[in-house]
Every structure is written in C-alpha cells, then in structure tokens.
Design a protein around this motif. Structure first.
Motif, mmCIF file in Angstrom:
data_model
loop_
_atom_site.group_PDB
_atom_site.id
_atom_site.type_symbol
_atom_site.label_atom_id
_atom_site.label_comp_id
_atom_site.label_asym_id
_atom_site.label_seq_id
_atom_site.Cartn_x
_atom_site.Cartn_y
_atom_site.Cartn_z
ATOM 1 N N SER A 113 0.825 -1.211 0.000
ATOM 2 C CA SER A 113 0.000 0.000 0.000
ATOM 3 C C SER A 113 0.859 1.262 0.000
ATOM 4 O O SER A 113 0.514 2.260 -0.643
ATOM 5 C CB SER A 113 -0.933 0.006 1.208
ATOM 6 N N GLY A 114 1.993 1.225 0.738
ATOM 7 C CA GLY A 114 2.872 2.392 0.757
ATOM 8 C C GLY A 114 3.406 2.719 -0.623
ATOM 9 O O GLY A 114 3.457 3.891 -1.025
ATOM 10 N N CYS A 115 3.770 1.700 -1.374
ATOM 11 C CA CYS A 115 4.278 1.897 -2.727
ATOM 12 C C CYS A 115 3.193 2.489 -3.635
ATOM 13 O O CYS A 115 3.431 3.457 -4.368
ATOM 14 C CB CYS A 115 4.761 0.562 -3.278
ATOM 15 N N VAL B 74 10.897 -0.478 15.401
ATOM 16 C CA VAL B 74 11.266 0.694 14.605
ATOM 17 C C VAL B 74 12.151 0.312 13.428
ATOM 18 O O VAL B 74 12.012 0.865 12.330
ATOM 19 C CB VAL B 74 11.967 1.731 15.514
ATOM 20 N N GLU B 75 13.076 -0.638 13.624
ATOM 21 C CA GLU B 75 13.967 -1.024 12.532
ATOM 22 C C GLU B 75 13.193 -1.615 11.361
ATOM 23 O O GLU B 75 13.457 -1.297 10.202
ATOM 24 C CB GLU B 75 15.008 -2.027 13.035
ATOM 25 N N THR B 76 12.236 -2.486 11.666
ATOM 26 C CA THR B 76 11.411 -3.077 10.604
ATOM 27 C C THR B 76 10.564 -2.015 9.927
ATOM 28 O O THR B 76 10.369 -2.040 8.708
ATOM 29 C CB THR B 76 10.515 -4.177 11.188
ATOM 30 N N MET B 77 10.044 -1.068 10.718
ATOM 31 C CA MET B 77 9.264 0.039 10.157
ATOM 32 C C MET B 77 10.099 0.829 9.154
ATOM 33 O O MET B 77 9.644 1.141 8.043
ATOM 34 C CB MET B 77 8.783 0.958 11.279
ATOM 35 N N ALA B 78 11.331 1.149 9.534
ATOM 36 C CA ALA B 78 12.217 1.902 8.636
ATOM 37 C C ALA B 78 12.517 1.102 7.363
ATOM 38 O O ALA B 78 12.550 1.661 6.256
ATOM 39 C CB ALA B 78 13.513 2.248 9.360
ATOM 40 N N ALA B 79 12.716 -0.214 7.520
ATOM 41 C CA ALA B 79 12.978 -1.064 6.347
ATOM 42 C C ALA B 79 11.782 -1.093 5.412
ATOM 43 O O ALA B 79 11.937 -1.088 4.180
ATOM 44 C CB ALA B 79 13.327 -2.477 6.807
ATOM 45 N N ILE B 80 10.559 -1.121 5.974
ATOM 46 C CA ILE B 80 9.346 -1.129 5.150
ATOM 47 C C ILE B 80 9.210 0.171 4.373
ATOM 48 O O ILE B 80 8.884 0.178 3.177
ATOM 49 C CB ILE B 80 8.105 -1.364 6.044
ATOM 50 N N ILE B 81 9.459 1.283 5.040
ATOM 51 C CA ILE B 81 9.358 2.587 4.362
ATOM 52 C C ILE B 81 10.386 2.674 3.238
ATOM 53 O O ILE B 81 10.090 3.136 2.117
ATOM 54 C CB ILE B 81 9.534 3.725 5.377
ATOM 55 N N LYS B 82 11.614 2.209 3.512
ATOM 56 C CA LYS B 82 12.658 2.226 2.474
ATOM 57 C C LYS B 82 12.265 1.344 1.291
ATOM 58 O O LYS B 82 12.457 1.715 0.130
ATOM 59 C CB LYS B 82 13.985 1.747 3.066
ATOM 60 N N THR B 83 11.708 0.166 1.588
ATOM 61 C CA THR B 83 11.298 -0.753 0.514
ATOM 62 C C THR B 83 10.181 -0.152 -0.318
ATOM 63 O O THR B 83 10.196 -0.234 -1.555
ATOM 64 C CB THR B 83 10.841 -2.091 1.117
ATOM 65 N N SER B 84 9.201 0.465 0.342
ATOM 66 C CA SER B 84 8.091 1.097 -0.385
ATOM 67 C C SER B 84 8.592 2.209 -1.289
ATOM 68 O O SER B 84 8.155 2.337 -2.441
ATOM 69 C CB SER B 84 7.068 1.651 0.612
ATOM 70 N N VAL B 85 9.523 3.024 -0.781
ATOM 71 C CA VAL B 85 10.083 4.114 -1.587
ATOM 72 C C VAL B 85 10.861 3.556 -2.778
ATOM 73 O O VAL B 85 10.777 4.083 -3.903
ATOM 74 C CB VAL B 85 10.978 5.018 -0.712
ATOM 75 N N SER B 86 11.594 2.456 -2.570
ATOM 76 C CA SER B 86 12.369 1.854 -3.652
ATOM 77 C C SER B 86 11.452 1.335 -4.764
ATOM 78 O O SER B 86 11.693 1.594 -5.960
ATOM 79 C CB SER B 86 13.231 0.707 -3.108
ATOM 80 N N TYR B 87 10.389 0.611 -4.373
ATOM 81 C CA TYR B 87 9.441 0.122 -5.380
ATOM 82 C C TYR B 87 8.728 1.272 -6.070
ATOM 83 O O TYR B 87 8.432 1.215 -7.268
ATOM 84 C CB TYR B 87 8.426 -0.819 -4.727
ATOM 85 N N PHE B 88 8.435 2.328 -5.312
ATOM 86 C CA PHE B 88 7.777 3.498 -5.898
ATOM 87 C C PHE B 88 8.660 4.130 -6.977
ATOM 88 O O PHE B 88 8.178 4.464 -8.064
ATOM 89 C CB PHE B 88 7.470 4.518 -4.793
ATOM 90 N N ILE B 89 9.944 4.283 -6.694
ATOM 91 C CA ILE B 89 10.863 4.866 -7.675
ATOM 92 C C ILE B 89 10.933 3.998 -8.920
ATOM 93 O O ILE B 89 10.937 4.497 -10.059
ATOM 94 C CB ILE B 89 12.259 5.047 -7.046
ATOM 95 N N MET B 90 10.962 2.664 -8.721
ATOM 96 C CA MET B 90 11.027 1.749 -9.853
ATOM 97 C C MET B 90 9.769 1.864 -10.719
ATOM 98 O O MET B 90 9.850 1.983 -11.950
ATOM 99 C CB MET B 90 11.196 0.309 -9.360
#
Length: 402
Positions: free
Chosen positions: A288-290, A378-394
């Motif tokens: 959903s974030g992506c 918090v670490e998993t939360m940060a990883a999820i946000i980073k992953t969503s941003v990466s897929y969004f850019i792609m």
C-alpha cells in the motif's frame, strides 16, 4: 476499556460469555455475519480490477487495489474472533495482566498504574478520533467531488458519472444510475466502518497489552533495583543476610520469579496469536505504501485530496504500532542489568540459584516477532518505508518510460 469494549463489540470480538454476566445469545451468529459481510466484498473487488485492467489506468485503479488489500487484511484479522485462544488472552489481559489488578503491590506499582492508565487513555482517544476522521474523509471525499462536478444536479442525464470510495463488479449500474449510487454509497459507509474497525481495534488492543506489559516490566525492574540489602555486616565476610533475612529474601525472590514468569508467558502468547497478524500487516504496508506514493506523485489537487490523507493515515498507523512494540525490546535490556544488580553475593546457594534462573530468563528478549521471523519495531518500520520508496521509484520510472 469501555471504549475498547464498544468497538470490539462492533466486530463481536469482546468475550461476552466469560467477562459479562449477560452474554449475547447471538454472538456466534454475529461473528459469522461480520466475517461474511467482510469476505463477500473480496470477489466483486477482484473482478472489478480484472475487468478494468487495460481500460482504466493504473493510477485510477490505485484506490481499488488498496481497498482490496485492506479487505484481505481485515478478513484475515477477523479469523481471530473465532479462536478460543484469542478469547482467552483477552480475558487474561483484563483479569490478570491489567495493572488495575496489581496497583496495590507497592507505591511504585500504583504510580506505574496511573501512568499507564493516562497513556492508554490518550492512545484510546487518539485511535478513536483517527478512525472516525479516516472514515469520514475516505467516504466524504467522493461525495464532495460529486457535488462539485454537479453530478447530483444532472443525475437524469446519461453523461453523469458518480465517484465512489470503493468500487465493485456488481450486476447493477452504480456509476450512472442515482438509485445504484445511493445503494452502494450506503453500503460503503457500513463496510468502511467494519474494515476500519478491523484495522484500528486490533492495533488498539495490541497497544494496550504492550503498555501494560511494559508497566509490569517497569515494576519488576524497580523491585530488582531496590531489592533489600543486608541490615548489618558480619565480621570479615562483609555483607551477608542473617538467617531471618534469608527467609524473607527467599520469599521475595520466589515472588519476583513468579511475576517474571507471568510476564514471559503472556508475551509468548501474544507472539503466538498476533505474529501472523503482524507479518501480514507489514506486507500490506509495503504494497500500500508503494501504491499510495505512486498515486500522490501526480502532485495535482485531485490526487492529493484523494490519496494524501490516506497516505498520512496509513503511515502514522505503521509508525504508531512499531513504536509501541519497540517499548518491549528496549525495556528488556534494562531488565538484564536490574537482575544483575540484585545483591546475590550476599545470599546462600539456594537463593543464588533463583537469581541465576532469573538471569537466564532475562536473556530472552521480550520483543514481539512476527511468526518468529521479523522483529516488530522501529527497525522493521524503517525497512518497510525504504522498501516502499524503492518500489515506488522503480514503478515511477517504468511509467515514465511508457
């Protein structure tokens, strides 16, 4: 707890049979009904996506993708209300774990109970307001767009298209016919309430449980750090408990070991019950974030009004849950030092064994893991946000190439 009971009763998740003196005779039917009404929305939503692929752009289909994913998560969460172990953990939380039952243990326990009560009260009010605000915003935005576009004034013409908060593949026309629009509009209000309750209520319940377990850990740490010391020194051996003190020490240590076991046992049950919920929850936020970032990237007023608020609500919910669960992990480290601070060097062998037992148990981190694979924090939360941003850019790059 009164607010929580109200919203859990919407989902028939409150254990009336055990807690209340007058349980509802139709609770079992209500559980089946609420699950059916949530599950029945899945096939029409999936069929609508299948029918619309190729004829509607991905950006326009974004809301339907998200609502279908939300529907899947909500339906799977509703499976919990049929589980006896879920009902049992809610009952044990109210009757055994809630700090109201332990407030008279000591003066510090009373202070911790009041602190946790205030934090829980704030969390409850915030969750209720966020859920109500989200429901109103989600369902009223299409209504506002229909009013602005003049759809209600020209509904008798054939070129009018009504906008909805949720779309389905249905056997009647709800995009151009006013009667179909009213029918689906009323249903969307109801199903949005149910779906939002599935998300908010279970997160709310987990947060309250975490707050109270954290309170128990604080009480345990305080008791260990302020454990009684020998009243007098005994010659060359230095500090050492007297025979009478040793009996009191033994009794207090047994009480602390039992108290610690209660915390560990309840936390383990939370991992077992809510672990699958959290792994699915995190997967949902990646997807959903992506999609939401991709929708908001259009940067026009319509996209920001339609998806901006939903993106904010989803993001704050992810942050809220992750930060709350992080409390257990950080407090576990303090517990290790607190156990070691107990004056074990002044005890006899039998009492030292109990301290050693607590020291071994304190090495087990109480942080919740999603199905023993992913730490909830918090670490998993940060990883999820980073992953969503990466897929969004792609995806954004691919859409620009097309």
């Amino acid at each position: 707890m009164k607010l929580l009971r109200i919203f859990m009763r919407i989902l028939y998740a409150w254990p009336d049979k055990i807690i209340d003196n007058n349980p509802s005779k139709y609770a079992s039917y209500g559980k089946c009904y609420i699950f059916f009404i949530e599950f029945i929305c899945l096939p029409p939503g999936i069929l609508y996506i299948k029918r619309s692929i190729g004829s509607i752009s991905f950006l326009d289909l974004g809301r339907t993708y998200i609502t279908v994913f939300m529907n899947v998560v909500a339906a799977l969460r509703l499976i919990l209300i049929f589980l006896k172990r879920f009902e049992k953990i809610v009952v044990d939380f109210i009757n055994k774990i809630h700090l109201f039952n332990h407030r008279n243990r000591s003066e510090y326990a009373m202070q911790t109970h009041i602190l946790v009560h205030k934090v829980s009260h704030f969390c409850s009010i915030y969750t209720c307001l966020a859920m109500i605000f989200g429901i109103i915003l989600f369902t009223c935005t299409p209504l506002y767009n229909n009013i602005v576009s003049g759809a209600f004034y020209n509904y008798k013409t054939t070129n009018v298209t009504f906008e909805h908060s949720v779309y389905y593949q249905l056997p009647f026309d709800y995009e151009h016919d006013i009667r179909g629009y009213i029918t689906l509009f009323m249903f969307n209000w109801y199903i949005t309430l149910i779906c939002s309750s599935c998300f908010s209520t279970f997160d709310w319940l987990m947060a309250l449980m975490i707050f109270h377990v954290w309170g128990h850990l604080q009480i345990l740490i305080h008791s260990l750090e302020n454990f009684r010391r020998p009243a007098t020194k005994h010659g060359e051996i230095g500090e050492w408990y007297s025979e009478e003190e040793m009996k009191l020490v033994s009794s207090e240590l047994k009480e602390l070991v039992t108290y610690h076991n209660l915390i560990i046992e309840f936390t383990s049950r939370m991992k077992e019950i809510f672990g699958p919920v959290m792994i699915l929850y995190y997967t949902f936020h990646v997807v959903s974030g992506c999609i939401l970032l991709l929708e908001c990237s259009q940067m026009d007023s319509v996209a920001l009004i339609r998806y901006g608020s939903l993106t904010f609500l989803m993001l704050q919910q992810l942050v809220q849950v992750s930060v709350v669960f992080e409390l257990l992990g950080t407090t576990s480290y303090k517990l290790i030092n607190a156990v070691y601070s107990v004056p074990w060097e002044c005890m006899d062998n039998s009492n030292r064994r109990m301290v050693y037992l607590m020291m071994i148990q304190s090495q087990r981190m109480l942080a919740i893991k999603a199905m023993d694979m992913v730490n909830v924090g918090v670490e998993t939360m940060a990883a999820i946000i980073k992953t969503s941003v990466s897929y969004f850019i792609m995806l954004r790059t691919l859409s620009e190439l097309d």
